[in-house]
Scaffold this active site. Structure first.
Site, short mmCIF file in Angstrom:
data_model
loop_
_atom_site.label_atom_id
_atom_site.label_comp_id
_atom_site.label_asym_id
_atom_site.label_seq_id
_atom_site.Cartn_x
_atom_site.Cartn_y
_atom_site.Cartn_z
N GLU A 1 -14.09 -6.26 8.60
CA GLU A 1 -12.49 -5.55 9.41
C GLU A 1 -12.62 -3.99 9.84
OE1 GLU A 1 -8.78 -5.69 6.79
OE2 GLU A 1 -10.66 -5.93 5.06
N GLY B 1 -6.93 5.44 5.29
CA GLY B 1 -6.95 6.33 3.87
C GLY B 1 -7.12 7.50 4.16
N TYR C 1 -8.84 2.73 -5.23
CA TYR C 1 -8.04 4.09 -4.87
C TYR C 1 -7.94 4.63 -6.42
CZ TYR C 1 -7.06 1.92 -0.32
OH TYR C 1 -6.85 2.30 0.96
N SER D 1 -7.01 -3.47 2.50
CA SER D 1 -6.63 -2.84 1.04
C SER D 1 -7.62 -3.71 -0.16
CB SER D 1 -5.83 -2.10 1.03
OG SER D 1 -6.22 -0.73 1.66
N GLU E 1 0.59 -0.95 0.00
CA GLU E 1 0.39 -0.01 -0.15
C GLU E 1 0.88 1.37 0.33
OE1 GLU E 1 -3.18 -0.07 2.77
OE2 GLU E 1 -2.21 -2.03 3.69
N ASP F 1 -15.90 -1.68 8.14
CA ASP F 1 -15.96 -2.52 7.02
C ASP F 1 -16.55 -3.47 6.49
OD1 ASP F 1 -14.65 -0.49 5.39
OD2 ASP F 1 -13.02 -2.50 4.77
N ASN G 1 -9.69 -0.90 10.01
CA ASN G 1 -8.75 -0.65 9.79
C ASN G 1 -8.43 0.39 10.06
OD1 ASN G 1 -6.61 0.54 8.27
ND2 ASN G 1 -8.00 0.40 6.08
N ARG H 1 -11.96 2.62 10.19
CA ARG H 1 -12.81 2.49 9.25
C ARG H 1 -13.48 1.01 9.55
NH1 ARG H 1 -11.21 2.38 4.82
NH2 ARG H 1 -11.36 0.26 4.11
#
Length: 320
Positions: A283, A289, A226, A152, A26, A267, A285, A265
């Site tokens: 998950e 980002g 992305y 990601s 990443e 998900d 995070n 964050r």
């Protein structure tokens, strides 16, 4: 090694070292996140040192003497507890979650062990040796294979009966089994992709809202996340109130159970034919980002928080 605590009148201007780059998969995303954070810090009046992380990082930090490190790294070693432990030993304050939280959250299986006993619904699954996939499926198809400790959507594969991976999976077929010795196998949850950002910690943690992600190619993978134009962000998501509230409640609960700080964050996958029972946390995070396409700044804007305000709020919590 960091500068001693300052008085309230001095907190408006800090020396912020923005840590970015590194050597994970990443890295390109982290560089964009870090540059965005650095520009925001400068706009806020802070003095900024940009650090593209390498193995001389401790020397760079001793030379730099920042008041705080803004951790804009994604993936290992910036998200797995390694950098956090080093900064703890050096006595330097930093943003986002600490070492223990980072060790658990980067590992999807450890995250399940921490959250499921508290009533948070996550997909059942198990860790399998990649070598075993060439002889038999670990679960009934369709199922998902993903690295245990990457973020990601790096290296994620959906194995279906109609797919071209083979049955069983072919040894020479490109996929995460060629790059990782172990993978997490989970049942595929049909439905919709939702995500919720959280800021703060403890009783001050709050969720911004819920975004639905609609990838144009049908799968929210690394490129879809992305690459501009490959995913439609519906913010706020057009979901029933009970689903919106369930996402926000589960995101805050998971954030606090793991001990997250700064932002995180969560998900989700939601089978919209099953109501709230079809909502599963995938998950959390801990280093989400901060790019122009990133979900946390987008959700913060929804509640009236600018990008600069978001960066300052993350810094303020780390200094508190």
């Amino acid at each position: 090694m960091g500068n001693p605590a300052r008085g309230e009148d001095e907190l408006t201007q800090l020396h912020v070292a923005v840590l970015m780059g590194g050597w994970s998969a990443e890295r390109p995303v982290s560089l964009v996140s870090g540059e965005g954070v650095a520009k925001a810090c400068e706009a806020l009046g802070h003095r900024v040192t940009r650090i593209d992380m390498d193995r001389d990082l401790p020397v760079r930090l001793v030379e730099t003497k920042p008041d705080i490190v803004f951790n804009a790294l994604h993936g290992t070693p910036g998200e797995d507890g390694s950098v956090q432990g080093m900064l703890d030993l050096m006595g330097i304050r930093y943003t986002h979650s600490g070492m223990v939280t980072s060790v658990i959250a980067i590992d999807k299986e450890l995250t399940k062990q921490a959250l499921v006993p508290h009533g948070i619904r996550m997909p059942a699954g198990r860790v399998v040796k990649s070598e075993s996939l060439y002889s038999a499926d670990p679960l009934s198809r369709p199922y998902v294979l993903k690295p245990v400790n990457e973020g990601s959507s790096v290296g994620v594969a959906i194995v279906t009966r109609e797919g071209n991976y083979g049955d069983p999976i072919g040894r020479d077929v490109e996929g995460p089994w060629q790059h990782f010795d172990e993978l997490l196998a989970e049942p595929f949850i049909k439905g919709r992709e939702l995500t919720t950002a959280v800021i703060g910690s403890g009783d001050k943690a709050r969720a911004f809202g819920v975004t639905e992600l609609i990838p144009r190619n049908g799968f929210y993978d690394f490129d879809a996340k992305y690459t501009d134009g490959l995913t439609v962000h519906v913010c706020p998501a057009d979901v029933p109130e009970e689903i919106r509230q369930a996402c926000m409640d589960m995101a805050v609960a998971g954030h606090n159970i793991l001990g997250c700080k700064g932002t995180s964050r969560a998900d989700f996958r939601w089978d919209d034919e099953a109501g709230v029972d079809g909502l599963f946390l995938l998950e959390i995070n801990t280093q989400p980002g901060m790019t122009p396409l990133s979900l946390v700044p987008e959700q913060a804007k929804l509640v009236g928080m600018s990008y600069e305000d978001l960066v300052q709020a993350i810094i303020d919590e780390a200094l508190a």
